[in-house]
Design a protein around this motif. Structure first.
Motif, PDB file in Angstrom:
ATOM      1  N   ASP A 250       0.869  -1.432  -0.010  1.00 53.88           N
ATOM      2  CA  ASP A 250       0.098  -0.215   0.004  1.00 53.88           C
ATOM      3  C   ASP A 250       0.709   1.269  -0.090  1.00 53.88           C
ATOM      4  O   ASP A 250       0.695   2.260  -0.707  1.00 53.88           O
ATOM      5  N   GLU A 251       2.076   1.195   0.805  1.00 52.15           N
ATOM      6  CA  GLU A 251       2.906   2.413   0.765  1.00 52.15           C
ATOM      7  C   GLU A 251       3.595   2.582  -0.362  1.00 52.15           C
ATOM      8  O   GLU A 251       4.362   4.007  -0.463  1.00 52.15           O
ATOM      9  N   GLN A 252       3.725   1.757  -1.358  1.00 56.62           N
ATOM     10  CA  GLN A 252       4.390   1.828  -2.549  1.00 56.62           C
ATOM     11  C   GLN A 252       3.445   2.329  -3.722  1.00 56.62           C
ATOM     12  O   GLN A 252       4.008   2.997  -4.801  1.00 56.62           O
ATOM     13  N   ARG A 253       2.177   2.522  -3.488  1.00 53.49           N
ATOM     14  CA  ARG A 253       1.121   2.779  -4.488  1.00 53.49           C
ATOM     15  C   ARG A 253       1.472   4.226  -5.174  1.00 53.49           C
ATOM     16  O   ARG A 253       1.342   4.347  -6.253  1.00 53.49           O
ATOM     17  N   GLY A 254       2.220   5.255  -4.494  1.00 43.28           N
ATOM     18  CA  GLY A 254       2.139   6.353  -4.990  1.00 43.28           C
ATOM     19  C   GLY A 254       3.442   6.537  -5.976  1.00 43.28           C
ATOM     20  O   GLY A 254       3.852   7.593  -6.629  1.00 43.28           O
ATOM     21  N   CYS A 255       4.289   5.557  -5.885  1.00 36.32           N
ATOM     22  CA  CYS A 255       5.541   5.417  -6.676  1.00 36.32           C
ATOM     23  C   CYS A 255       5.462   4.426  -7.770  1.00 36.32           C
ATOM     24  O   CYS A 255       6.202   3.808  -8.376  1.00 36.32           O
ATOM     25  N   PHE A 256       4.247   3.822  -7.874  1.00 37.42           N
ATOM     26  CA  PHE A 256       4.022   2.674  -8.806  1.00 37.42           C
ATOM     27  C   PHE A 256       3.332   3.083 -10.146  1.00 37.42           C
ATOM     28  O   PHE A 256       2.032   3.602  -9.959  1.00 37.42           O
ATOM     29  N   VAL A 257       3.648   2.733 -11.251  1.00 37.37           N
ATOM     30  CA  VAL A 257       2.955   2.896 -12.581  1.00 37.37           C
ATOM     31  C   VAL A 257       2.752   1.427 -13.156  1.00 37.37           C
ATOM     32  O   VAL A 257       3.780   0.558 -13.181  1.00 37.37           O
ATOM     33  N   GLN A 258       1.520   1.225 -13.200  1.00 37.34           N
ATOM     34  CA  GLN A 258       0.982  -0.265 -13.725  1.00 37.34           C
ATOM     35  C   GLN A 258       0.857  -0.247 -15.189  1.00 37.34           C
ATOM     36  O   GLN A 258       0.064   0.762 -15.734  1.00 37.34           O
ATOM     37  N   THR A 259       1.713  -0.983 -15.779  1.00 32.41           N
ATOM     38  CA  THR A 259       1.584  -0.929 -17.458  1.00 32.41           C
ATOM     39  C   THR A 259       0.118  -1.946 -17.767  1.00 32.41           C
ATOM     40  O   THR A 259       0.099  -2.860 -16.782  1.00 32.41           O
ATOM     41  N   ASP A 260      -0.024  -1.875 -18.919  1.00 30.34           N
ATOM     42  CA  ASP A 260      -1.133  -2.818 -19.295  1.00 30.34           C
ATOM     43  C   ASP A 260      -0.082  -3.837 -20.124  1.00 30.34           C
ATOM     44  O   ASP A 260       0.410  -3.717 -21.007  1.00 30.34           O
ATOM     45  N   PRO A 261      -0.628  -5.183 -19.811  1.00 29.76           N
ATOM     46  CA  PRO A 261       0.464  -6.150 -20.390  1.00 29.76           C
ATOM     47  C   PRO A 261       0.049  -6.457 -22.050  1.00 29.76           C
ATOM     48  O   PRO A 261       0.801  -6.997 -22.764  1.00 29.76           O
ATOM     49  N   ASP A 262      -1.232  -5.746 -22.501  1.00 29.04           N
ATOM     50  CA  ASP A 262      -1.398  -5.876 -23.793  1.00 29.04           C
ATOM     51  C   ASP A 262      -0.524  -4.866 -24.759  1.00 29.04           C
ATOM     52  O   ASP A 262      -0.173  -5.344 -25.580  1.00 29.04           O
ATOM     53  N   ASN A 263      -0.209  -3.681 -24.136  1.00 32.63           N
ATOM     54  CA  ASN A 263       0.684  -2.862 -24.795  1.00 32.63           C
ATOM     55  C   ASN A 263       2.031  -2.538 -23.867  1.00 32.63           C
ATOM     56  O   ASN A 263       2.731  -1.786 -24.866  1.00 32.63           O
ATOM     57  N   GLY A 264       2.281  -2.780 -22.909  1.00 32.26           N
ATOM     58  CA  GLY A 264       3.633  -2.581 -22.345  1.00 32.26           C
ATOM     59  C   GLY A 264       3.636  -1.041 -22.034  1.00 32.26           C
ATOM     60  O   GLY A 264       2.762  -0.419 -21.971  1.00 32.26           O
ATOM     61  N   LEU A 265       5.073  -0.455 -21.778  1.00 32.30           N
ATOM     62  CA  LEU A 265       5.138   1.040 -21.534  1.00 32.30           C
ATOM     63  C   LEU A 265       4.909   1.845 -22.585  1.00 32.30           C
ATOM     64  O   LEU A 265       5.307   1.453 -23.320  1.00 32.30           O
ATOM     65  N   LEU A 266       3.891   2.745 -22.133  1.00 34.46           N
ATOM     66  CA  LEU A 266       3.613   3.699 -23.133  1.00 34.46           C
ATOM     67  C   LEU A 266       4.039   4.901 -22.668  1.00 34.46           C
ATOM     68  O   LEU A 266       4.405   5.149 -21.459  1.00 34.46           O
ATOM     69  N   TRP A 267       3.626   5.997 -23.663  1.00 33.39           N
ATOM     70  CA  TRP A 267       4.021   7.422 -23.254  1.00 33.39           C
ATOM     71  C   TRP A 267       3.499   8.152 -21.988  1.00 33.39           C
ATOM     72  O   TRP A 267       4.238   8.555 -21.265  1.00 33.39           O
ATOM     73  N   GLY A 268       2.344   7.763 -21.604  1.00 31.01           N
ATOM     74  CA  GLY A 268       1.681   8.144 -20.373  1.00 31.01           C
ATOM     75  C   GLY A 268       2.400   7.509 -19.209  1.00 31.01           C
ATOM     76  O   GLY A 268       2.265   8.182 -18.062  1.00 31.01           O
ATOM     77  N   ASP A 269       2.749   6.281 -19.314  1.00 36.77           N
ATOM     78  CA  ASP A 269       3.563   5.717 -18.292  1.00 36.77           C
ATOM     79  C   ASP A 269       4.786   6.332 -18.256  1.00 36.77           C
ATOM     80  O   ASP A 269       4.955   6.441 -16.877  1.00 36.77           O
ATOM     81  N   TYR A 270       5.248   6.590 -19.162  1.00 37.68           N
ATOM     82  CA  TYR A 270       6.710   7.328 -19.235  1.00 37.68           C
ATOM     83  C   TYR A 270       6.542   8.585 -18.412  1.00 37.68           C
ATOM     84  O   TYR A 270       7.291   9.239 -17.652  1.00 37.68           O
ATOM     85  N   LEU A 271       5.537   9.492 -18.935  1.00 35.34           N
ATOM     86  CA  LEU A 271       5.248  10.642 -18.154  1.00 35.34           C
ATOM     87  C   LEU A 271       5.076  10.529 -16.545  1.00 35.34           C
ATOM     88  O   LEU A 271       5.578  11.317 -15.941  1.00 35.34           O
ATOM     89  N   ALA A 272       4.358   9.562 -16.154  1.00 33.42           N
ATOM     90  CA  ALA A 272       4.047   9.481 -14.790  1.00 33.42           C
ATOM     91  C   ALA A 272       5.289   9.075 -14.188  1.00 33.42           C
ATOM     92  O   ALA A 272       5.707   9.515 -13.020  1.00 33.42           O
ATOM     93  N   LEU A 273       6.184   8.449 -14.679  1.00 31.04           N
ATOM     94  CA  LEU A 273       7.434   7.698 -14.031  1.00 31.04           C
ATOM     95  C   LEU A 273       8.435   8.902 -14.069  1.00 31.04           C
ATOM     96  O   LEU A 273       9.152   9.408 -13.004  1.00 31.04           O
ATOM     97  N   CYS A 274       8.430  10.073 -14.995  1.00 29.30           N
ATOM     98  CA  CYS A 274       9.073  11.178 -14.756  1.00 29.30           C
ATOM     99  C   CYS A 274       8.829  12.018 -13.812  1.00 29.30           C
ATOM    100  O   CYS A 274       9.488  12.612 -13.113  1.00 29.30           O
ATOM    101  N   ALA A 275       7.370  12.290 -13.652  1.00 30.76           N
ATOM    102  CA  ALA A 275       6.761  12.844 -12.557  1.00 30.76           C
ATOM    103  C   ALA A 275       7.356  12.339 -11.112  1.00 30.76           C
ATOM    104  O   ALA A 275       7.654  13.125 -10.320  1.00 30.76           O
ATOM    105  N   ILE A 276       7.132  11.179 -11.011  1.00 33.17           N
ATOM    106  CA  ILE A 276       7.481  10.415  -9.752  1.00 33.17           C
ATOM    107  C   ILE A 276       9.119  10.549  -9.473  1.00 33.17           C
ATOM    108  O   ILE A 276       9.584  10.974  -8.386  1.00 33.17           O
ATOM    109  N   LEU A 277       9.892  10.498 -10.403  1.00 34.85           N
ATOM    110  CA  LEU A 277      11.415  10.769 -10.326  1.00 34.85           C
ATOM    111  C   LEU A 277      11.946  12.106 -10.363  1.00 34.85           C
ATOM    112  O   LEU A 277      12.924  12.414 -10.349  1.00 34.85           O
ATOM    113  N   SER A 278      10.898  13.195 -10.821  1.00 35.38           N
ATOM    114  CA  SER A 278      11.472  14.600 -10.892  1.00 35.38           C
ATOM    115  C   SER A 278      12.354  14.434 -12.067  1.00 35.38           C
ATOM    116  O   SER A 278      13.502  15.299 -12.006  1.00 35.38           O
ATOM    117  N   VAL A 279      12.022  13.995 -13.179  1.00 37.93           N
ATOM    118  CA  VAL A 279      12.907  13.973 -14.329  1.00 37.93           C
ATOM    119  C   VAL A 279      12.335  14.598 -15.464  1.00 37.93           C
ATOM    120  O   VAL A 279      11.059  14.454 -15.949  1.00 37.93           O
TER     121      VAL A 279
END
Length: 166
Positions: A114-143
């Motif tokens: 539960d305490e990891q949810r704010g740092c977690f980006v779940q991808t769709d196994p049908d499509n893998g890592l997409l642009w929106g997922d990347y943007l979410a990772l950038c926001a979490i990592l301040s990149v």
């Protein structure tokens, strides 16, 4: 240190790539079956100073150094293999590495704490890592995500529109 906990199946390959390329990659020699756009997005994070820790089951099959070499990613290790959830494996790795300033998890499974949810980006196994997922990772990592280029609608005429930052 900034760290990305990286799953491979469902992130760097997907059902979409398996259908397009004939099967899932099951060996490191199957680099052509990975989603190279997804790999490129993870490499952009790494270019911004993010290190990769494998949380994928691939860490049980191949040495992390070999995976890093083949995928051209700075993989610094893997989470421990424990009997609990993937989230508990990530928590154990973080507990042993106090120098981590920011971290994110990208995975197609949701077995995080539960305490990891704010740092977690779940991808769709049908499509893998997409642009929106990347943007979410950038926001979490301040990149910085990088320039957002508009479509060049004049490429045929030989005149090119300027790339603008978003």
């Amino acid at each position: 240190m900034k760290v990305l906990f990286l799953d491979i199946d469902g992130v760097l390959n997907s059902r979409r790539t398996a259908v397009a390329f004939g099967s899932y990659p099951h060996k490191l020699a199957h680099l052509d079956r990975f989603d190279h756009a997804a790999l490129g997005l993870v490499r952009r994070l790494c270019d911004a100073g993010v290190s990769v820790v494998l949380s994928s089951s691939w860490r049980e099959e191949f040495p992390h150094a070999d995976i890093g070499r083949v995928l051209d990613l700075p993989i610094i290790g893997g989470t421990p293999v424990l009997s609990g959830s993937r989230g508990s494996e990530i928590a154990a790795w973080l507990a042993a590495h106090e120098d981590v300033l920011a971290w994110a998890i990208v995975d197609d499974d949701r077995d995080m704490l539960d305490e990891q949810r704010g740092c977690f980006v779940q991808t769709d196994p049908d499509n893998g890592l997409l642009w929106g997922d990347y943007l979410a990772l950038c926001a979490i990592l301040s990149v910085e995500a990088g320039p957002k280029a508009g479509r060049d609608r004049h490429w045929r005429a030989g005149t090119h529109a300027n790339v603008t930052e978003a």
